[in-house]
Design an enzyme around this catalytic site. Structure first.
Site, PDB file in Angstrom:
ATOM      1  CB  CYS A  86      35.512  39.079  22.774  1.00 26.32           C
ATOM      2  SG  CYS A  86      34.261  38.371  21.687  1.00 26.32           S
ATOM      3  CD  GLN A  87      30.399  40.560  24.537  1.00 24.11           C
ATOM      4  OE1 GLN A  87      31.350  40.270  25.230  1.00 24.11           O
ATOM      5  NE2 GLN A  87      29.613  39.661  24.014  1.00 24.11           N
TER       6      GLN A  87
END
Length: 404
Positions: A86-87
């Site tokens: 989830c960057q």
């Protein structure tokens, strides 16, 4: 009545989704395909673990971006599951007018979108860290709004809930956002057409039925909104507050800060192995005990940034050891190393860290699930895993909703 659901597990790790689903309803969930690939690693420990425990499915150890659309279409799945990195989900329009994306790991969300476009499943069940709802810091709520808009364009409604596993009877205080999407043109979706957003969030949605909540919002935190149709506009300009529970239908979302109705958890002391069965290597010598005490203590340290700015880094103290009458803290991938986040317990005047088996128990895996790996990787994989008991309960509830 549907006899079973065919499942594709993406970003499969060591199989947490599959363990939970197969424990939920005997024979209903049939995981026929999986994909697990750890970039920049020669050793693919998680894949080898998954493949050992589940040799009956087609398990692919490839970069998901290299799996072609035609190959994806062969995976005739009813349900896609996965816990994805989830960057960064920001998007941009290329010179040709197509969608691009910034952020190497954020690209993986768009692989989920590509898989949905190719396979057209009835359902998705995804998991991520709860900070996804607030990211990025400079444009809060943008990333999750992009995800909601993407699923809306694909013809799905989306429910979400942040669940702390320990609030609902599990052994670890692990907060994660769970995302359930269902296709709008199905008989399943018709069950919800006549229900209000409040009814779905508070009592009749998949999460509310299984994980009970108080019937009023926390501090009156309640918001509704309409998503822009152009995802690029969301990326460039849009921000919103997203609370821990919500529903999105037809581009309109309602989000409420809900309060869990707590269940009695499993405590850390209940998942410990018999001390007589534990190798000496997990017990700490005096010098490591002192190091842990130093790391867990309060501190104020002067630091200087690369551009010469000096500031004071402050950190509060922790208890000397982890208490045994509460659930374990959130396990990180660094578990087992000498650092502040590693669990430290004291039994009969001896200090030790958790064993890999105890870490497996914190996530609800069978003992020695990761036994073929080195300890360092066993800790790493458990730090990356999810609490399987939460998936088991979601799986039971989905089965009930389908068969009612």
């Amino acid at each position: 009545m549907q006899q079973n659901l065919k499942v594709l597990e993406l970003f499969a790790g060591v199989g947490g989704f599959r363990v939970g689903l197969e424990n939920s309803v005997d024979g209903f969930y049939q995981t026929l395909w999986s994909n697990q690939w750890e970039p920049s690693r020669k050793s693919q420990d998680a894949f080898e673990c998954y493949n050992k425990h589940f040799p009956d499915s087609l398990n692919i150890n490839e970069d998901i971006s290299k799996v072609t659309n035609n190959r994806l279409k062969e995976f005739d799945a009813d349900l896609i599951v996965g816990g994805f990195p989830c960057q960064d989900y920001s998007v941009a329009r290329s010179l040709s007018g197509g969608m691009g994306i910034q952020g190497k790991k954020g690209v993986l969300f768009w692989e989920i979108v590509r898989s949905v476009e190719a396979i057209n499943p009835q359902f998705l069940l995804l998991e991520n860290v709860d900070r996804l709802l607030k990211s990025p810091a400079k444009q809060r709520g943008r990333d999750f709004a992009i995800m909601l808009a993407a699923f809306n364009k694909l013809g799905y409604s989306v429910e979400w809930r942040v669940i702390n596993a320990a609030d609902y009877g599990q052994a670890q205080r692990r907060r994660r956002v769970f995302i359930f999407a269902y296709k709008n043109n199905t008989s399943f979706a018709s069950k919800f057409h006549s229900l209000s957003e409040d009814e779905i969030i508070y009592s009749k949605g998949i999460f509310a039925r299984e994980f009970k909540i108080e019937q009023i919002p926390y501090k009156n935190r309640y918001i509704t909104g309409t998503l822009p149709e152009d995802i690029v506009n969301i990326s460039d300009e849009y921000s919103t507050t997203i609370y821990n529970s919500g529903i999105m239908r037809d581009g309109i979302f309602t989000s409420i800060d809900t309060i869990p109705i707590y269940e009695q958890p499993i405590v850390l002391g209940d998942i410990l192995q018999d001390s007589n069965l534990i190798s000496d290597k997990y017990f700490l010598p005096e010098e490591k005990i002192k190091k842990f005490q130093e790391l867990r203590g309060a501190k104020k340290v002067s630091r200087t940034t690369a551009d010469g700015h000096t500031y004071t880094f402050s950190e509060g103290s922790m208890s000397e050891t982890d208490v045994l009458d509460k659930p374990g803290r959130t396990m990180l991938t660094s578990e087992g190393s000498v650092n502040r986040s590693t669990h430290l317990i004291k039994i009969d005047d001896s200090y030790r860290i958790l064993t890999p088996i105890e870490c497996e128990r914190l996530n609800g895996f069978p003992d020695n699930w990761t036994a073929d790996m080195a300890d360092r990787m066993r800790y790493f994989c458990m730090g990356n895993a999810l609490v399987t008991g939460i998936i088991e309960r979601i799986g039971r509830q989905l089965h009930q909703l389908i068969t009612e």
